[in-house]
Motif scaffolding. Structure first.
Motif, PDB file in Angstrom:
ATOM      1  N   ILE A  59     -70.581  29.183 -47.840  1.00  0.00           N
ATOM      2  CA  ILE A  59     -71.814  29.220 -48.616  1.00  0.00           C
ATOM      3  C   ILE A  59     -72.620  30.448 -48.211  1.00  0.00           C
ATOM      4  N   ILE A  60     -73.451  30.919 -49.141  1.00  0.00           N
ATOM      5  CA  ILE A  60     -74.302  32.083 -48.830  1.00  0.00           C
ATOM      6  C   ILE A  60     -75.618  31.647 -48.213  1.00  0.00           C
ATOM      7  N   SER A  61     -75.998  30.373 -48.441  1.00  0.00           N
ATOM      8  CA  SER A  61     -77.243  29.862 -47.885  1.00  0.00           C
ATOM      9  C   SER A  61     -77.243  28.342 -47.982  1.00  0.00           C
ATOM     10  N   THR A  62     -77.983  27.697 -47.083  1.00  0.00           N
ATOM     11  CA  THR A  62     -78.144  26.248 -47.166  1.00  0.00           C
ATOM     12  C   THR A  62     -79.127  25.859 -48.256  1.00  0.00           C
ATOM     13  N   SER A  63     -79.892  26.817 -48.766  1.00  0.00           N
ATOM     14  CA  SER A  63     -80.799  26.560 -49.878  1.00  0.00           C
ATOM     15  C   SER A  63     -80.019  26.697 -51.177  1.00  0.00           C
ATOM     16  N   GLN A  64     -79.842  25.584 -51.875  1.00  0.00           N
ATOM     17  CA  GLN A  64     -79.001  25.570 -53.073  1.00  0.00           C
ATOM     18  C   GLN A  64     -79.710  24.800 -54.193  1.00  0.00           C
ATOM     19  N   PRO A  65     -79.690  25.286 -55.417  1.00  0.00           N
ATOM     20  CA  PRO A  65     -78.882  26.412 -55.900  1.00  0.00           C
ATOM     21  C   PRO A  65     -79.430  27.803 -55.600  1.00  0.00           C
ATOM     22  N   ASP A  66     -80.716  27.917 -55.212  1.00  0.00           N
ATOM     23  CA  ASP A  66     -81.323  29.239 -55.078  1.00  0.00           C
ATOM     24  C   ASP A  66     -81.464  29.626 -53.611  1.00  0.00           C
ATOM     25  N   PRO A  67     -80.711  30.625 -53.137  1.00  0.00           N
ATOM     26  CA  PRO A  67     -80.813  31.022 -51.721  1.00  0.00           C
ATOM     27  C   PRO A  67     -82.170  31.601 -51.372  1.00  0.00           C
ATOM     28  N   LEU A  68     -82.920  32.054 -52.362  1.00  0.00           N
ATOM     29  CA  LEU A  68     -84.231  32.621 -52.082  1.00  0.00           C
ATOM     30  C   LEU A  68     -85.189  31.577 -51.531  1.00  0.00           C
ATOM     31  N   GLY A  69     -84.843  30.299 -51.703  1.00  0.00           N
ATOM     32  CA  GLY A  69     -85.654  29.244 -51.129  1.00  0.00           C
ATOM     33  C   GLY A  69     -85.636  29.234 -49.619  1.00  0.00           C
ATOM     34  N   GLN A  70     -84.589  29.807 -49.023  1.00  0.00           N
ATOM     35  CA  GLN A  70     -84.522  29.903 -47.565  1.00  0.00           C
ATOM     36  C   GLN A  70     -85.257  31.134 -47.067  1.00  0.00           C
ATOM     37  N   ASP A  71     -85.072  32.244 -47.743  1.00  0.00           N
ATOM     38  CA  ASP A  71     -85.780  33.487 -47.425  1.00  0.00           C
ATOM     39  C   ASP A  71     -85.761  34.328 -48.690  1.00  0.00           C
ATOM     40  N   SER A  72     -86.916  34.623 -49.224  1.00  0.00           N
ATOM     41  CA  SER A  72     -86.994  35.312 -50.510  1.00  0.00           C
ATOM     42  C   SER A  72     -86.728  36.806 -50.412  1.00  0.00           C
ATOM     43  N   SER A  73     -86.733  37.330 -49.189  1.00  0.00           N
ATOM     44  CA  SER A  73     -86.480  38.756 -49.013  1.00  0.00           C
ATOM     45  C   SER A  73     -85.673  38.982 -47.742  1.00  0.00           C
ATOM     46  N   PRO A  74     -84.400  38.577 -47.737  1.00  0.00           N
ATOM     47  CA  PRO A  74     -83.592  38.674 -46.510  1.00  0.00           C
ATOM     48  C   PRO A  74     -83.282  40.125 -46.156  1.00  0.00           C
ATOM     49  N   SER A  75     -83.378  40.425 -44.887  1.00  0.00           N
ATOM     50  CA  SER A  75     -83.042  41.772 -44.419  1.00  0.00           C
ATOM     51  C   SER A  75     -81.829  41.777 -43.508  1.00  0.00           C
ATOM     52  N   ASP A  96     -79.822  44.452 -57.342  1.00  0.00           N
ATOM     53  CA  ASP A  96     -79.061  44.464 -58.596  1.00  0.00           C
ATOM     54  C   ASP A  96     -78.384  43.139 -58.901  1.00  0.00           C
ATOM     55  N   TYR A  97     -78.609  42.122 -58.059  1.00  0.00           N
ATOM     56  CA  TYR A  97     -77.873  40.869 -58.216  1.00  0.00           C
ATOM     57  C   TYR A  97     -78.813  39.671 -58.161  1.00  0.00           C
ATOM     58  N   SER A  98     -78.511  38.686 -58.993  1.00  0.00           N
ATOM     59  CA  SER A  98     -79.168  37.384 -58.970  1.00  0.00           C
ATOM     60  C   SER A  98     -78.123  36.366 -58.548  1.00  0.00           C
ATOM     61  N   LEU A  99     -78.343  35.688 -57.414  1.00  0.00           N
ATOM     62  CA  LEU A  99     -77.328  34.833 -56.811  1.00  0.00           C
ATOM     63  C   LEU A  99     -77.748  33.373 -56.877  1.00  0.00           C
ATOM     64  N   LYS A 100     -76.802  32.516 -57.187  1.00  0.00           N
ATOM     65  CA  LYS A 100     -77.028  31.079 -57.192  1.00  0.00           C
ATOM     66  C   LYS A 100     -75.796  30.389 -56.602  1.00  0.00           C
ATOM     67  N   THR A 101     -75.982  29.132 -56.166  1.00  0.00           N
ATOM     68  CA  THR A 101     -74.889  28.309 -55.650  1.00  0.00           C
ATOM     69  C   THR A 101     -74.800  27.035 -56.475  1.00  0.00           C
ATOM     70  N   LEU A 102     -73.581  26.643 -56.847  1.00  0.00           N
ATOM     71  CA  LEU A 102     -73.363  25.346 -57.480  1.00  0.00           C
ATOM     72  C   LEU A 102     -73.281  24.314 -56.369  1.00  0.00           C
ATOM     73  N   PRO A 103     -74.271  23.428 -56.244  1.00  0.00           N
ATOM     74  CA  PRO A 103     -74.323  22.541 -55.078  1.00  0.00           C
ATOM     75  C   PRO A 103     -73.238  21.478 -55.095  1.00  0.00           C
ATOM     76  N   SER A 104     -72.989  20.914 -53.924  1.00  0.00           N
ATOM     77  CA  SER A 104     -72.079  19.784 -53.794  1.00  0.00           C
ATOM     78  C   SER A 104     -72.556  18.646 -54.675  1.00  0.00           C
ATOM     79  N   GLY A 105     -71.613  17.969 -55.321  1.00  0.00           N
ATOM     80  CA  GLY A 105     -71.948  16.878 -56.230  1.00  0.00           C
ATOM     81  C   GLY A 105     -72.113  17.309 -57.671  1.00  0.00           C
TER      82      GLY A 105
END
Length: 481
Positions: A59-75, A96-105
């Motif tokens: 996974i790219i982040s534990t915040s799913q579907p939107d990783p920005l919920g964990q950190d909106s400006s990751p460095s 240049d990218y908008s990223l989302k995760t399809l959550p479990s379930g």
């Protein structure tokens, strides 16, 4: 209809044939394609198929579907939690990218109204799935790719059944390709090998024009196998398939560790191990391996360049004149021949709804030759490929024959590109009675090098004096992005 001899009269509808399309003819956009590629590129990472089972943490982040919920400006990659956070953060930092995760379930779907529906994305990443896709999910994935989406399939070694359900990524991805309702006839031109290769550093082929190996994220020289597998390529099934990195001692159609292909209007990438995308960090309790930063490989550049290529951000995998600004579109008029004798220039009777040869879809197709006597049939259309575009020509071909030889090509079909004056610029492929098989096979060719030009796509079928061979074309497309 193997061995069928037909009469010269093939078409009962109007036989007037329209001339070549003039340069600058109206471009017809694919009605069913995902929204035109734009900045930001929209990437969906799958986590609905046990991608975190066992020690996996894909996974790219534990915040799913939107990783920005964990950190909106990751460095830094530690700003998001997951073994794929390096991949996600690197893309996010470009802007240049908008990223989302399809959550479990959840379930993969295409054409629906949910925020994670595939119609809202340019690329789907399957990072070592560990549960089988449902019938509906397989239809959604294949339709998404066929209509212009990118598919990134990451496998692992055979036997890597992390959730002990009896299925591993090799079996699951092969099932996707061979047991779906859209096209199960080797649609991508490769199969994943049932192997468990303990270690290797597969090397990249020499191709300076390849956008995956030489993209905006760097040059790819090697990857990493830390218990993985490879693929066997089958270019006779899909001529667009291409091995980019090979297991040591292998080349050609065997031992491909990273491969690309096309299907319909979409693009496909395969990687034979999940270790290269593992950044060594993740959720507490997982044992991970930092392949992303392995000093003997260039895995980060490979993952990121491939993501860009799949999303339509670069030229096509064969290199050429793509890149820059381009509006995604399908350029051929009357691509499935359902409008009869319009937009194509063809020998009388070639475009037909005769029931003697089945169309792949609809009622009409282009049927060249098949008389059992010496003749030549042609089919062509003029098209302007915009500058700055990657371009792929696709068509489905069915060949049947009454010839019995297994060694001599008596009847041939040439697929060619000509300039506006009629000079042959390239013979893309030559098919013959030796290619006879049941059903239609997708053929794909990179035309990116003709961006900015008006060219003629032409098919010429030539039949000998005895024993028929029929070359039947349907569902053509010239896709740009």
């Amino acid at each position: 209809m193997l061995g069928f001899r037909r009469s010269r009269h093939r078409l009962t509808t109007a036989t007037a044939v329209f001339g070549l399309l003039v340069a600058g003819a109206a471009v017809q956009a694919s009605a069913a394609a995902p929204a035109a590629a734009a900045t930001p590129h929209r990437i969906l990472f799958d986590n609905a198929h046990a991608e975190t089972a066992g020690n996996a943490d894909w996974i790219i982040s534990t915040s799913q579907p939107d990783p920005l919920g964990q950190d909106s400006s990751p460095s830094a990659e530690t700003d998001w939690t997951g073994a794929l956070s390096s991949w996600g953060v690197a893309l996010q930092k470009t802007g240049d990218y908008s990223l989302k995760t399809l959550p479990s379930g959840s379930s993969l779907a295409y054409g629906g109204s949910t925020a994670t529906d595939l119609s809202n994305f340019d690329t789907l990443v399957l990072p070592e799935p560990n549960t089988l896709f449902t019938t509906a999910e397989k239809t959604a994935i294949m339709t998404f790719v066929k209509n212009g989406g990118g598919l990134f399939m990451v496998s692992d070694h055979t036997g890597a059944d992390r959730n002990s359900d009896g299925e591993d990524a090799v079996e699951i991805l092969n099932d996707l390709m061979t047991n779906n309702s859209v096209d199960s006839t080797d649609p991508f031109g490769f199969s994943i090998d049932s192997l468990s290769i303990s270690s290797d550093y597969p090397s990249a082929i020499s191709d300076s024009s390849n956008a995956v190996l030489h993209g905006s994220f760097g040059t790819v020289t090697k990857s990493l196998i830390a218990s993985g597998t490879t693929a066997t390529l089958k270019p006779a099934d899909n001529s667009a398939v291409k091995g980019l990195l090979y297991r040591t001692g292998y080349s050609g159609n065997t031992g491909a560790f990273f491969a690309t292909s096309t299907f319909g209007s979409g693009r496909v990438a395969f990687w034979g191990d999940s270790s290269p995308i593992d950044d060594g960090t993740g959720q507490s309790g997982n044992t991970l391996y930092d392949g992303w930063n392995d000093t003997g490989a260039t895995n980060a550049a490979l993952a990121l360049n491939a993501t860009e290529w799949l999303a339509g951000g670069s030229s096509s995998g064969g290199g050429g004149g793509g890149g820059g600004t381009c509006t995604a579109a399908q350029l051929l008029a009357n691509p499935g021949f359902e409008s009869g004798n319009t937009s194509w220039t063809a020998t009388s009777g070639v475009i037909t709804n005769s029931s003697s040869e089945a169309a792949r879809t609809g009622s009409y197709k282009a049927w060249l030759n098949g008389y059992g006597s010496a003749n030549t049939d042609t089919l062509s259309q003029s098209v302007t490929i915009p500058s700055g575009c990657a371009a792929t020509l696709n068509f489905y071909l069915h060949v049947d024959t009454a010839e019995t030889t297994t060694s001599t090509a008596y009847d041939t079909l040439k697929a060619q590109v000509l300039n506006s004056s009629g000079t042959v610029l390239s013979t893309l492929a030559t098919y013959s009675n030796l290619n006879a098989a049941s059903g239609y096979t997708l053929r794909s060719f990179d035309l990116s090098s003709y961006a900015g030009q008006t060219v003629i796509v032409k098919f010429t079928g030539t039949e000998g004096s005895t024993l028929q061979t029929s070359f039947v074309l349907d569902d053509t497309a010239l896709n740009v992005s």
